[in-house]
Enzyme design. Structure first.
Site, PDB file in Angstrom:
ATOM      1  N   GLU A  12       9.504  -4.468  10.098  1.00 35.80           N
ATOM      2  CA  GLU A  12      10.092  -3.137   9.588  1.00 35.80           C
ATOM      3  C   GLU A  12      10.397  -2.125  10.700  1.00 35.80           C
ATOM      4  O   GLU A  12       9.622  -2.085  11.799  1.00 35.80           O
ATOM      5  CB  GLU A  12       9.003  -2.597   8.857  1.00 35.80           C
TER       6      GLU A  12
ATOM      7  N   LYS B 211      -0.527  -9.556   3.176  1.00 36.52           N
ATOM      8  CA  LYS B 211       0.475  -9.015   4.180  1.00 36.52           C
ATOM      9  C   LYS B 211      -0.532  -8.300   5.173  1.00 36.52           C
ATOM     10  O   LYS B 211      -1.338  -7.356   4.678  1.00 36.52           O
ATOM     11  CB  LYS B 211       1.349  -8.236   3.836  1.00 36.52           C
TER      12      LYS B 211
ATOM     13  N   ASP C 236      -1.010  -6.232   0.110  1.00 33.74           N
ATOM     14  CA  ASP C 236      -1.324  -5.565   1.448  1.00 33.74           C
ATOM     15  C   ASP C 236      -2.972  -5.357   1.633  1.00 33.74           C
ATOM     16  O   ASP C 236      -3.503  -5.062   0.665  1.00 33.74           O
ATOM     17  CB  ASP C 236      -0.898  -4.332   1.221  1.00 33.74           C
TER      18      ASP C 236
ATOM     19  N   GLU D  77      -0.667  -5.722   8.570  1.00 33.87           N
ATOM     20  CA  GLU D  77      -0.140  -4.838   9.750  1.00 33.87           C
ATOM     21  C   GLU D  77      -0.643  -5.308  11.124  1.00 33.87           C
ATOM     22  O   GLU D  77      -1.749  -5.101  11.343  1.00 33.87           O
ATOM     23  CB  GLU D  77       0.040  -3.550   9.360  1.00 33.87           C
TER      24      GLU D  77
ATOM     25  N   ASP E  23       1.118  -1.341   0.170  1.00 35.54           N
ATOM     26  CA  ASP E  23       0.089   0.056   0.143  1.00 35.54           C
ATOM     27  C   ASP E  23       0.929   1.246  -0.123  1.00 35.54           C
ATOM     28  O   ASP E  23       0.458   2.392   0.014  1.00 35.54           O
ATOM     29  CB  ASP E  23      -1.155   0.053   0.893  1.00 35.54           C
ATOM     30  N   SER E  24       2.297   0.965  -0.161  1.00 40.81           N
ATOM     31  CA  SER E  24       3.112   2.224  -0.397  1.00 40.81           C
ATOM     32  C   SER E  24       2.654   2.840  -1.626  1.00 40.81           C
ATOM     33  O   SER E  24       3.344   3.864  -2.106  1.00 40.81           O
ATOM     34  CB  SER E  24       4.562   1.913  -0.355  1.00 40.81           C
TER      35      SER E  24
HETATM   36  O1  KIV Z   1       3.537  -1.063   1.446  1.00 42.66           O
HETATM   37  C1  KIV Z   1       4.767  -1.512   1.384  1.00 42.66           C
HETATM   38  O2  KIV Z   1       5.598  -1.339   0.563  1.00 42.66           O
HETATM   39  C2  KIV Z   1       5.206  -2.130   2.585  1.00 42.66           C
HETATM   40  C3  KIV Z   1       6.835  -2.350   2.682  1.00 42.66           C
HETATM   41  C4  KIV Z   1       7.452  -0.856   3.112  1.00 42.66           C
HETATM   42  C5  KIV Z   1       7.222  -3.412   3.635  1.00 42.66           C
HETATM   43  O3  KIV Z   1       4.587  -2.529   3.489  1.00 42.66           O
END
Ligand code: KIV
Length: 264
Positions: free
Chosen positions: A181, A112, A84, A114, A45-46
């Site tokens: 992280e 993934k 994510d 959090e 989600d970056s």
């Molecule tokens: O969203 C993302 O790219 C991430 C990485 C920084 C691990 O969670």
């Protein structure tokens, strides 16, 4: 070479062989990463910052994640695609299941999340439904406002002990990988050595089984990249060369460097 699966990552950990992970948000970058041997492509989600230009990942929606996951899935052939869950997608097990289902249908192979302790039932529910989970802990960007900024986590003994215990509980809940992280190197090394599942690091420790970076940081696109990142474009000479250089440096244990890309 066959497709990378959760079993491949587990075998790499057992064999002491490191693997590389990078983010991608579209088919062209997914193809590039796949062709250069990146084992795990993270549709992070970056993308809220890298693609959409936001300050944080919070505005990213499930529709955004589905759109980019489908694009990445069309470009990759061999890599494991991890997607994510967006902000609040893990608020309860039912929401997480519905949102993860949409991401898996779009082409993700692993979700993934959090994680804090609240997400343990979420992990259990997804695993029960046959969805592999990577539990992201430490500096969790979706909690940026609670943390008061992007701050290294686990610096005092109590916080470190809590994080170490959480890692064990998430593994017990069925997480098939952990992503650490922005934690101190000592803590990250302890977590990487403690459990049985592969541990992916970013701003963590060279002792992790895999390493991940945001693609923009690897190819010189980020104006003020984080200290734990490294620009591989100069040494690689091209986009493909930069990704190849990153993969080589991770596999050979030359990236990250202790004390340079880690925190004390
Ligand atoms: O969203 C993302 O790219 C991430 C990485 C920084 C691990 O969670």
């Amino acid at each position: 070479m066959g497709a990378i699966t959760v079993n491949t990552l587990a075998e790499r950990r057992r064999a002491g062989e490191r693997f590389a992970c990078l983010t991608a948000y579209d088919a062209s970058f997914a193809r590039l990463l796949d062709e250069q041997g990146v084992e795990v492509i993270l549709v992070g989600d970056s993308l809220g910052m890298v693609v959409q230009g936001h300050e944080t990942t919070l505005p990213v929606t499930l529709d955004d994640m589905v759109y980019h996951t489908a694009a990445v899935a069309r470009g990759a052939r061999r890599a494991l695609i991890m997607a994510d869950l967006p902000f609040l997608g893990d608020a309860d097990p039912a929401t997480a299941l519905a949102q993860s289902g949409a991401l898996m249908r779009a082409g993700a192979h692993m979700i993934k999340i959090e994680c804090g302790a609240t997400q343990i039932p979420v992990v259990e529910r997804l695993v029960d439904a046959g969805i592999p989970v990577c539990a992201h802990l430490g500096l969790t960007p979706q909690a940026v406002h609670r943390m008061g900024g992007y701050r290294v986590q686990g610096r005092d003994a109590e916080a470190a002990a809590q994080l170490e215990s959480l890692a064990g509980r998430l593994e017990k809940a069925g997480a098939q990988a952990l992503l650490l992280e922005g934690v101190t190197e000592g803590l990250a090394t302890a977590v990487a050595r403690a459990g049985d599942v592969p541990v992916i690091g970013i701003g963590a420790s060279p002792a992790c089984d895999g390493q991940v970076l945001v693609i923009a940081d690897v190819i010189g696109l980020t104006p003020n990249p984080p200290r734990f990142a490294r620009d591989f474009l100069a040494e690689g000479g091209s986009l493909a060369g930069a990704v190849r250089a990153y993969v080589g440096a991770v596999r050979e244990g030359r990236f990250p460097e202790s004390g340079v890309h880690t925190f004390s």
